[in-house]
Motif scaffolding. Structure first.
Motif, PDB file in Angstrom:
ATOM      1  N   GLY A 161       8.060  35.079  69.364  1.00 31.48           N
ATOM      2  CA  GLY A 161       8.078  34.481  68.032  1.00 31.48           C
ATOM      3  C   GLY A 161       7.444  35.369  66.983  1.00 31.48           C
ATOM      4  O   GLY A 161       7.131  34.908  65.894  1.00 31.48           O
TER       5      GLY A 161
ATOM      6  N   GLN B  45       5.241  38.481  60.813  1.00 32.00           N
ATOM      7  CA  GLN B  45       5.958  39.526  60.096  1.00 32.00           C
ATOM      8  C   GLN B  45       5.342  39.793  58.729  1.00 32.00           C
ATOM      9  O   GLN B  45       5.140  40.938  58.326  1.00 32.00           O
ATOM     10  CB  GLN B  45       7.433  39.138  59.898  1.00 32.00           C
TER      11      GLN B  45
ATOM     12  N   HIS C  56       9.207  27.961  52.846  1.00 28.90           N
ATOM     13  CA  HIS C  56       9.895  26.730  53.233  1.00 28.90           C
ATOM     14  C   HIS C  56       9.544  25.576  52.311  1.00 28.90           C
ATOM     15  O   HIS C  56      10.323  24.648  52.142  1.00 28.90           O
ATOM     16  CB  HIS C  56       9.534  26.367  54.678  1.00 28.90           C
TER      17      HIS C  56
ATOM     18  N   GLU D 174      15.824  43.246  56.689  1.00 26.24           N
ATOM     19  CA  GLU D 174      16.422  41.953  56.960  1.00 26.24           C
ATOM     20  C   GLU D 174      16.206  41.532  58.416  1.00 26.24           C
ATOM     21  O   GLU D 174      15.837  40.396  58.705  1.00 26.24           O
ATOM     22  CB  GLU D 174      17.910  42.003  56.641  1.00 26.24           C
ATOM     23  N   SER D 175      16.387  42.476  59.311  1.00 24.89           N
ATOM     24  CA  SER D 175      16.209  42.101  60.715  1.00 24.89           C
ATOM     25  C   SER D 175      14.725  41.888  61.020  1.00 24.89           C
ATOM     26  O   SER D 175      14.367  41.085  61.862  1.00 24.89           O
ATOM     27  CB  SER D 175      16.795  43.174  61.627  1.00 24.89           C
TER      28      SER D 175
ATOM     29  N   HIS E 205      13.892  38.465  60.038  1.00 25.69           N
ATOM     30  CA  HIS E 205      14.894  37.508  60.474  1.00 25.69           C
ATOM     31  C   HIS E 205      14.258  36.183  60.876  1.00 25.69           C
ATOM     32  O   HIS E 205      13.389  36.119  61.732  1.00 25.69           O
ATOM     33  CB  HIS E 205      15.684  38.085  61.652  1.00 25.69           C
ATOM     34  N   GLY E 206      14.694  35.118  60.243  1.00 26.03           N
ATOM     35  CA  GLY E 206      14.230  33.792  60.617  1.00 26.03           C
ATOM     36  C   GLY E 206      12.853  33.445  60.122  1.00 26.03           C
ATOM     37  O   GLY E 206      12.326  32.390  60.425  1.00 26.03           O
ATOM     38  N   PHE E 207      12.240  34.325  59.349  1.00 26.81           N
ATOM     39  CA  PHE E 207      10.870  34.030  58.914  1.00 26.81           C
ATOM     40  C   PHE E 207      10.859  33.188  57.651  1.00 26.81           C
ATOM     41  O   PHE E 207      10.133  32.207  57.553  1.00 26.81           O
ATOM     42  CB  PHE E 207      10.110  35.330  58.681  1.00 26.81           C
TER      43      PHE E 207
ATOM     44  N   ASP F  64      15.833  29.677  54.642  1.00 24.46           N
ATOM     45  CA  ASP F  64      17.193  30.189  54.427  1.00 24.46           C
ATOM     46  C   ASP F  64      17.734  29.742  53.083  1.00 24.46           C
ATOM     47  O   ASP F  64      17.604  28.599  52.685  1.00 24.46           O
ATOM     48  CB  ASP F  64      18.123  29.680  55.535  1.00 24.46           C
TER      49      ASP F  64
END
Lengths: 633, 170, 100
Positions: free
Chosen positions: A57, A83, A271, A490-491, A494-496, A499
């Motif tokens: 994670g 990240q 978020h 971007e990678s 990713h997912g951090f 969206d």
């Protein structure tokens, strides 16, 4: 065990050693301990960074101890590396280390040398706490701590009135923002029952409705805090004044790290922010406006550090624009590249200032190119990077932001237009600075000119390293457009972040827009070279023609005067007439005086009993006995 | 028996009044010694021979001698009456004392005194064993801790008195 | 047998005389003597109660009271001695050090 605590521990130790022993052990000790602490911290950060990439994670957590446990509320001292904070860690300790090394040369011989390094170490410590904390509590400790260090370092030359004033100004403006953060934290606690980032991000969507009043209030308050720390409208005026501090401070705190704390907070809670479209819009508008406004101010400033300060404000506005349109990754990417080239530019300007004996006015510079070759080349590279000349780092991050501002569902062509204009202005004022400083005829007085020489090695080496980073740093996040190179950014993220639906717009549009912005920047460069390279006739002509605009820009849009008229003067009036003369004198003073009078009267009344006649005491004692007996029987 | 008690009682009150009213402090002290002797006699009547003995030995003998020593040491010309600074105090003091007396006296005069359960030492036992032997036995068994502590207190008092009364070296 | 109330009354009278002495006399030593008188009044009631309740505790108490009284007399008299050295008087009204 990942030993995250080591990262802030080294700077703290450095602070303690420098602060308490630095004066006794002298400058050599300090210039050894100060940078070493940050170097060790950087090494540990590197280790952690790669551990984090491997970790499940992409997250490392460490519980140090439970600070507050009350009911179901628990706040611990927990560090986390993910990240976002991983990247910040590297930037803070990496750039911080270079600036510490630089400071060894720059601050050489200053009185209070140890004090400077102690503060600088302390600043790094708090900045690390800010990004490592896993909850608002710890982040707020860091948040306030960096504000304190910023205050101490801006006011480093506290014997100078302007520096002391600037320090106070910075502190007060930050206070307004801190109020926002604190209120937001309280609201968050009410809404979530927790102030941990992971909980907030995970439960934001379920606990708060999209676009609801509560989430909008929370995010707007948080953004208020961010505008204070990151110098956005309406609280940006402290940052240019903060240039009263020594140049390394400007580079570290007021360009590379602390001022990006607001961005860090927004990115950290992405978020939460995406749930409040209104706030996002406000952020984008404020960011864009700040970017443009600061850029227009920067084009007429004559103090080299002030140009850079307004440039910083402008670039921060850019980053907020990115956040506002939901391009969190792009914003953080720009934070990173900006840290490289702006630190470089500040340090370069410091090198120039040092060379011509603390002269900061660009009108008294010129033709320093041959005298300061390394400074010149590195600063030129930095300028190319910030102007967005292709394949320098600024180009990639800025172009990413511009494209997102245009194409994101939250963006609009207007945002792109403002960003585009700002990019041109940026190129203009940066090259204006380069030309005024290094080209043309020398306006340095001849006596000083004889002694001008390149700065010592401890200054030039950080410059060169930062120049390399400023040139290459962009390849970390090459846009999709250049599909020969993977987009590492971007990678990596990713997912951090939350969206955002991917934008519309074809590849052709993207190419066209990019070409426009690059062309405009190059055009601005050209104009700057016409105006300032040889002779200032055209510039003077333009100035007289647009006198009002020139004055507006030179006087920073009269924002300080506005604050003075709208807030300070009424505040002073109210304080004088209402609070002081009416309330303070009539209510508080009277209450205090009455307390005294009552005490004195009572004392005078019962003083005869304390007359020193022992038998009177015996008499009263007997009276007491009598009364007790009477009561008992 | 009763008559003797009343005589001693009257004498002791007389001695007390002497302390209250005699001008010369030495006369006061001697009057107080008389009171102590009378009280000692009453103790004998109450079958408390040990108390009577230490009353005479310690109070009348030791303590009052100490008082007299100090008086003679200090009162060269101090026998005169001092001026009263606050005359109303006298009246107040009289009233208060009267109040206290009435309250105490009222305690056992108003009705029958409520005494608790009888103890383990009726007169026959005391007379058989002897009051001194009984007290000695109790002091060294049940009250041994208090006894030791009181010994230390006495020691401390002696040392303290020496330290306080000692003439400071100039 | 002597009526217990009479002995207690004697004790009360002596105690009151002591109280009066403390409040009325101005010579410190006489005040001190009055205190001793009060202690004796208390002793008397202790003995009375001990006798009438067939208990030895009162007598033991008197033993301790007398010891304490002796200690008190010793220390008190030495304090008076040392105050007399500076004040040169036994008048309690002149002993107004407590005022400050």
């Amino acid at each position: 065990m990942s030993q995250i605590w080591l990262v802030p521990a080294f700077p703290l130790l450095g602070f303690l050693l420098n602060g308490f022993l630095g004066k006794r052990f002298g400058a050599r000790f300090v210039s050894f301990v100060g940078p070493l602490a940050i170097a060790l911290s950087f090494a540990q950060s590197l280790v952690l960074f790669f551990q984090m990439l491997e970790a499940e994670g992409n997250m490392l957590r460490e519980h140090l101890y439970t600070w507050i446990a009350s009911g179901n509320f628990e706040a611990g001292i927990n560090f986390q590396v993910d990240q976002l904070s991983g990247l910040y860690l590297l930037v803070i300790t990496g750039v911080g280390f270079l600036i510490h090394v630089y400071s060894v040369g720059y601050m050489d011989g200053e009185s209070g040398y140890y004090r400077f390094f102690a503060y600088l170490n302390l600043f790094v410590f708090f900045m690390l706490i800010l990004v490592l904390g896993d909850s608002f509590l710890l982040m707020f400790v860091g948040w306030e701590g960096v504000g304190l260090c910023s205050y101490l370092l801006i006011g480093y030359y506290f014997e100078k009135d302007s520096a002391a004033e600037a320090a106070k100004k910075a502190f007060l403006f930050n206070r307004v923002g801190d109020f926002g953060v604190l209120s937001a934290v309280l609201l968050i606690f009410l809404a979530f029952g927790s102030i941990e980032f992971s909980t907030i991000n995970a439960e934001a969507a379920t606990r708060l409705e999209l676009g609801g009043g509560l989430v909008t209030a929370i995010t707007l308050l948080l953004f208020l805090g961010a505008t204070g720390k990151s110098a956005q409208i309406p609280l940006f005026v402290w940052l240019p004044d903060a240039m009263e501090g020594p140049t390394p401070v400007s580079a570290l705190i007021h360009a590379a790290t602390m001022v990006t704390a607001g961005l860090y907070m927004v990115a950290r809670l992405s978020h939460l922010f995406v749930l409040a479209p209104f706030t996002m819009h406000v952020i984008a508008v404020v960011g864009a406006t700040t970017a443009l406004m600061a850029a227009t101010i920067a084009i007429t400033q004559t103090d080299i550090k002030r140009v850079l300060a307004y440039s910083t404000v402008s670039q921060l506005g850019y980053m907020f624009l990115a956040m506002g349109v939901g391009a969190f990754g792009a914003g953080v990417f720009h934070v990173m590249t900006h840290a490289f080239f702006k630190a470089l530019l500040f340090l370069g300007s410091g090198s120039v200032i040092l060379a011509i004996h603390h002269e900061q006015d660009m009108r008294n510079m010129g033709a320093l190119k041959s005298k300061l070759p390394i400074t010149y080349i590195t600063m030129l590279l930095g300028t190319l990077a910030i102007s967005g000349v292709p394949f320098f780092s600024g180009f990639f991050s800025k172009d990413e932001i511009l494209w997102k501002a245009f194409s994101s569902p939250l963006g609009s062509p207007w945002f792109w237009g403002v960003g585009f204009l700002t990019a041109g202005l940026t190129a203009f004022y940066m090259f204006r600075m380069i030309y005024l400083t290094f080209h043309g005829e020398s306006r340095v007085d001849s006596h000083t000119l004889e002694h001008v020489h390149e700065s010592p090695i401890s200054i030039t080496i950080p410059l060169m390293i930062l120049a390399v980073l400023a040139v290459t740093g962009g390849f970390f996040g090459v846009p999709h457009l250049f599909n020969f190179f993977p987009n590492g950014m971007e990678s990596y993220f990713h997912g951090f972040f939350a969206d955002i639906p991917s934008g519309h717009g074809s590849v052709a549009t993207e190419w066209t827009l990019m070409a426009f912005s690059v062309g405009f920047a190059l055009f601005a460069w050209f104009v700057a070279s016409r105006l300032y390279h040889s002779g200032f006739d055209i510039a003077a002509g333009l100035r007289s023609k647009w006198e009002w605009a020139y004055q507006l820009s030179l006087n920073k849009w009269y924002i300080d005067e506005l604050y003075n008229a709208v807030i300070i003067q009424p505040g002073r009036l109210i304080s004088t007439h209402l609070l002081w003369q009416l309330f303070d004198q009539n209510v508080i003073d009277r209450a205090v005086n009455t307390t005294g009078t009552v005490a004195r009267t009572v004392g005078n009344t019962i003083r005869p009993f304390q007359n020193g006649l022992t038998q009177n005491y015996a008499l009263i004692f007997t009276l007491g006995t009598f009364l007790i007996l009477w009561y008992v029987m | 028996m009763l008559i003797i008690f009343y005589i001693f009682a009257a004498l002791s009150v007389l001695g007390g009044l002497g302390v209250l009213f005699l001008r010369n402090p030495i006369h006061c002290a001697l009057s107080l010694v008389g009171t102590f002797f009378c009280l000692g006699a009453i103790y004998v009547m109450l079958n408390a021979e040990f108390v009577a003995v230490i009353q005479v030995l310690v109070y009348a003998g030791a303590i009052m001698v100490l008082f007299l020593f100090v008086l003679m040491l200090l009162s060269s010309k101090d026998s005169e009456q001092y001026a009263n600074k606050w005359p109303i105090g006298k009246i107040l003091a009289g009233l208060l004392s009267l109040g206290i007396f009435i309250q105490i006296a009222g305690l056992f005069n108003a009705g029958e005194l409520q005494l608790g359960p009888k103890g383990a030492y009726p007169l026959e036992v005391v007379e058989e064993v002897g009051s001194i032997a009984l007290i000695g036995r109790l002091l060294f068994t049940d009250y041994i801790l208090s006894f030791e502590i009181i010994a230390i207190l006495l020691l401390v008092a002696v040392i303290g008195a020496v330290v306080i009364a000692k003439r400071r070296l100039q | 047998m002597i009526p217990i109330e009479h002995i207690l009354l004697l004790s009360a009278v002596l105690f009151t005389i002591g109280v009066l002495g403390v409040m009325l006399r101005r010579n410190v030593i006489v005040i001190f003597m009055s205190i001793e008188l009060m202690l004796n009044a208390v002793n008397l009631s202790f003995v009375t109660f001990a006798r009438s309740m067939d208990s030895m505790t009162g007598v033991i108490f008197i033993f301790f009271i007398i010891v304490v009284a002796a200690a008190e007399a010793v220390v008190g008299l030495s304090i008076i001695l040392s105050i007399f050295r500076t004040r040169k008087t036994l008048n309690i009204d002149e002993y107004n050090l407590l005022k400050w």
